[in-house]
Design a protein around this motif. Structure first.
Motif, PDB file in Angstrom:
ATOM      1  N   THR A  38       0.852  -1.182   0.000  1.00  0.00           N
ATOM      2  CA  THR A  38       0.000   0.000   0.000  1.00  0.00           C
ATOM      3  C   THR A  38       0.888   1.231   0.000  1.00  0.00           C
ATOM      4  O   THR A  38       1.888   1.276   0.713  1.00  0.00           O
ATOM      5  CB  THR A  38      -0.920   0.025   1.240  1.00  0.00           C
ATOM      6  OG1 THR A  38      -1.827  -1.074   1.174  1.00  0.00           O
ATOM      7  CG2 THR A  38      -1.722   1.313   1.303  1.00  0.00           C
ATOM      8  N   ALA A  39       0.549   2.214  -0.800  1.00  0.00           N
ATOM      9  CA  ALA A  39       1.268   3.481  -0.836  1.00  0.00           C
ATOM     10  C   ALA A  39       0.359   4.585  -0.323  1.00  0.00           C
ATOM     11  O   ALA A  39      -0.866   4.509  -0.439  1.00  0.00           O
ATOM     12  CB  ALA A  39       1.723   3.797  -2.259  1.00  0.00           C
ATOM     13  N   ALA A  40       0.958   5.610   0.264  1.00  0.00           N
ATOM     14  CA  ALA A  40       0.180   6.726   0.790  1.00  0.00           C
ATOM     15  C   ALA A  40       0.979   8.013   0.643  1.00  0.00           C
ATOM     16  O   ALA A  40       2.209   7.996   0.550  1.00  0.00           O
ATOM     17  CB  ALA A  40      -0.186   6.492   2.252  1.00  0.00           C
ATOM     18  N   ILE A  41       0.259   9.124   0.645  1.00  0.00           N
ATOM     19  CA  ILE A  41       0.877  10.443   0.539  1.00  0.00           C
ATOM     20  C   ILE A  41       0.099  11.413   1.416  1.00  0.00           C
ATOM     21  O   ILE A  41      -1.115  11.300   1.557  1.00  0.00           O
ATOM     22  CB  ILE A  41       0.897  10.912  -0.934  1.00  0.00           C
ATOM     23  CG1 ILE A  41       1.638  12.238  -1.095  1.00  0.00           C
ATOM     24  CG2 ILE A  41      -0.503  11.008  -1.512  1.00  0.00           C
ATOM     25  CD1 ILE A  41       1.814  12.658  -2.545  1.00  0.00           C
ATOM     26  N   VAL A  64       6.758   0.627   8.609  1.00  0.00           N
ATOM     27  CA  VAL A  64       6.702   1.260   7.293  1.00  0.00           C
ATOM     28  C   VAL A  64       7.896   0.801   6.460  1.00  0.00           C
ATOM     29  O   VAL A  64       9.028   0.777   6.934  1.00  0.00           O
ATOM     30  CB  VAL A  64       6.661   2.799   7.438  1.00  0.00           C
ATOM     31  CG1 VAL A  64       7.872   3.318   8.184  1.00  0.00           C
ATOM     32  CG2 VAL A  64       6.516   3.472   6.102  1.00  0.00           C
ATOM     33  N   ALA A  65       7.624   0.389   5.220  1.00  0.00           N
ATOM     34  CA  ALA A  65       8.695  -0.114   4.356  1.00  0.00           C
ATOM     35  C   ALA A  65       9.526   1.021   3.770  1.00  0.00           C
ATOM     36  O   ALA A  65      10.745   0.927   3.673  1.00  0.00           O
ATOM     37  CB  ALA A  65       8.094  -0.956   3.226  1.00  0.00           C
ATOM     38  N   ARG A  66       8.847   2.099   3.377  1.00  0.00           N
ATOM     39  CA  ARG A  66       9.534   3.283   2.859  1.00  0.00           C
ATOM     40  C   ARG A  66       8.804   4.525   3.347  1.00  0.00           C
ATOM     41  O   ARG A  66       7.575   4.540   3.403  1.00  0.00           O
ATOM     42  CB  ARG A  66       9.553   3.303   1.324  1.00  0.00           C
ATOM     43  CG  ARG A  66      10.454   2.292   0.681  1.00  0.00           C
ATOM     44  CD  ARG A  66      10.720   2.644  -0.782  1.00  0.00           C
ATOM     45  NE  ARG A  66       9.521   2.508  -1.607  1.00  0.00           N
ATOM     46  CZ  ARG A  66       9.442   2.962  -2.868  1.00  0.00           C
ATOM     47  NH1 ARG A  66      10.463   3.623  -3.403  1.00  0.00           N
ATOM     48  NH2 ARG A  66       8.343   2.784  -3.566  1.00  0.00           N
ATOM     49  N   GLU A  96       5.152   3.772   2.090  1.00  0.00           N
ATOM     50  CA  GLU A  96       4.847   2.483   1.479  1.00  0.00           C
ATOM     51  C   GLU A  96       4.850   1.430   2.575  1.00  0.00           C
ATOM     52  O   GLU A  96       5.750   1.402   3.423  1.00  0.00           O
ATOM     53  CB  GLU A  96       5.867   2.121   0.398  1.00  0.00           C
ATOM     54  CG  GLU A  96       5.420   0.938  -0.455  1.00  0.00           C
ATOM     55  CD  GLU A  96       6.278   0.770  -1.693  1.00  0.00           C
ATOM     56  OE1 GLU A  96       5.950   1.400  -2.725  1.00  0.00           O
ATOM     57  OE2 GLU A  96       7.276   0.027  -1.624  1.00  0.00           O
ATOM     58  N   PHE A  97       3.831   0.563   2.563  1.00  0.00           N
ATOM     59  CA  PHE A  97       3.668  -0.472   3.578  1.00  0.00           C
ATOM     60  C   PHE A  97       3.621  -1.836   2.889  1.00  0.00           C
ATOM     61  O   PHE A  97       2.980  -1.992   1.845  1.00  0.00           O
ATOM     62  CB  PHE A  97       2.361  -0.250   4.357  1.00  0.00           C
ATOM     63  CG  PHE A  97       2.209   1.133   4.926  1.00  0.00           C
ATOM     64  CD1 PHE A  97       2.805   1.475   6.127  1.00  0.00           C
ATOM     65  CD2 PHE A  97       1.486   2.103   4.254  1.00  0.00           C
ATOM     66  CE1 PHE A  97       2.677   2.755   6.652  1.00  0.00           C
ATOM     67  CE2 PHE A  97       1.351   3.385   4.760  1.00  0.00           C
ATOM     68  CZ  PHE A  97       1.948   3.713   5.964  1.00  0.00           C
ATOM     69  N   HIS A  98       4.300  -2.818   3.487  1.00  0.00           N
ATOM     70  CA  HIS A  98       4.355  -4.180   2.938  1.00  0.00           C
ATOM     71  C   HIS A  98       3.831  -5.173   3.960  1.00  0.00           C
ATOM     72  O   HIS A  98       3.992  -4.971   5.165  1.00  0.00           O
ATOM     73  CB  HIS A  98       5.797  -4.569   2.591  1.00  0.00           C
ATOM     74  CG  HIS A  98       6.421  -3.730   1.530  1.00  0.00           C
ATOM     75  ND1 HIS A  98       7.752  -3.828   1.202  1.00  0.00           N
ATOM     76  CD2 HIS A  98       5.899  -2.778   0.705  1.00  0.00           C
ATOM     77  CE1 HIS A  98       8.028  -2.976   0.228  1.00  0.00           C
ATOM     78  NE2 HIS A  98       6.927  -2.315  -0.074  1.00  0.00           N
ATOM     79  N   GLY A  99       3.233  -6.267   3.484  1.00  0.00           N
ATOM     80  CA  GLY A  99       2.761  -7.320   4.378  1.00  0.00           C
ATOM     81  C   GLY A  99       1.528  -7.996   3.826  1.00  0.00           C
ATOM     82  O   GLY A  99       1.276  -7.989   2.617  1.00  0.00           O
ATOM     83  N   GLY A 100       0.734  -8.588   4.715  1.00  0.00           N
ATOM     84  CA  GLY A 100      -0.532  -9.177   4.311  1.00  0.00           C
ATOM     85  C   GLY A 100      -1.557  -8.095   4.029  1.00  0.00           C
ATOM     86  O   GLY A 100      -1.412  -6.955   4.480  1.00  0.00           O
TER      87      GLY A 100
END
Length: 229
Positions: A38-41, A64-66, A96-100
């Motif tokens: 998922t990406a966010a701004i 948070v991944a990035r 940017e978030f990574h996971g399930g």
């Protein structure tokens, strides 16, 4: 998180100080592709609010991944260069978030709560790949957008890192240094790591390089004084 501030063992081991050993084996660790991303701004009225929000996200333990920062000068450049709609020339955080699938939704919701509580506005997030890329386009084009701000200028980047708890102090202070220099130097930060860059645009004046290097030394000196490198 990215740099040692004590003995620089990497350069001591294999750099100009001489080789102190020989590498005989290297172990490679593979990382799996995340099940969901998922990406966010989110945009902020002030640079301090944006940096403090990034610190809050890290200190809250959100994985948070990035997490990237662009100041208002860099955002204005990106909006013009990449023809972006719906964004303002304001300090902006990219996530940017990574996971399930459920985990990334929860992480984005937690980050949104902290961002809005810290003065953020227009928090937007998406899981679709095309929409993620659209949200991150300003960050992806930041280098070229910065160079396009001042045609005919030279440029170089600064690189400074501090403990997360000192990041706001460093970036806000560097912004003041830039203002005092009279130069244009957009800020791009890997704020999830406590690291940031300025792209110093060097005017073709007789003292352009001298002023630019003086600004670089000032920013790096500020980072060193805050326990960074």
């Amino acid at each position: 998180r990215k740099s040692s501030t004590g003995y620089d063992l990497t350069r001591l081991f294999i750099g100009s100080e001489g080789t102190l050993g020989v590498i005989t084996a290297i172990r490679l660790k593979l990382a799996g592709i995340p099940e969901a991303m998922t990406a966010a701004i989110c945009q902020f009225d002030t640079l301090a609010e944006a940096v403090e929000t990034s610190t809050s996200v890290i200190q809250a333990g959100i994985p948070v991944a990035r997490m990237e920062l662009l100041d208002e000068v860099q955002m204005a450049a990106c909006i013009a260069f990449s023809k972006l709609d719906g964004l303002k020339p304001l300090p902006t955080l990219f996530f940017e978030f990574h996971g399930g699938p459920e985990a990334v939704k929860e992480q984005a919701a937690q980050a949104e709560e902290l961002a809005l509580g810290g003065g953020g506005q227009g928090f937007a997030w998406a899981s679709d790949a095309a929409e993620r890329n659209r949200l991150w386009k300003a960050r992806h084009d930041a280098y070229w957008a910065a160079r396009a701000l001042k045609p005919g200028h030279n440029h170089f980047t600064t690189d400074a890192i501090v403990p997360i708890s000192r990041l706001t102090e460093l970036i806000v202070g560097a912004k003041e240094d830039i203002g005092e220099s009279g130069l244009t130097a957009p800020i791009v930060g890997h704020v999830g790591d406590g690291n940031f860059h300025t792209v110093i645009l060097v005017p073709p004046d007789e003292d352009g390089w001298q002023r630019a290097w003086a600004l670089d030394r000032k920013i790096v000196g500020r980072a060193l004084s805050l326990g960074g490198s």
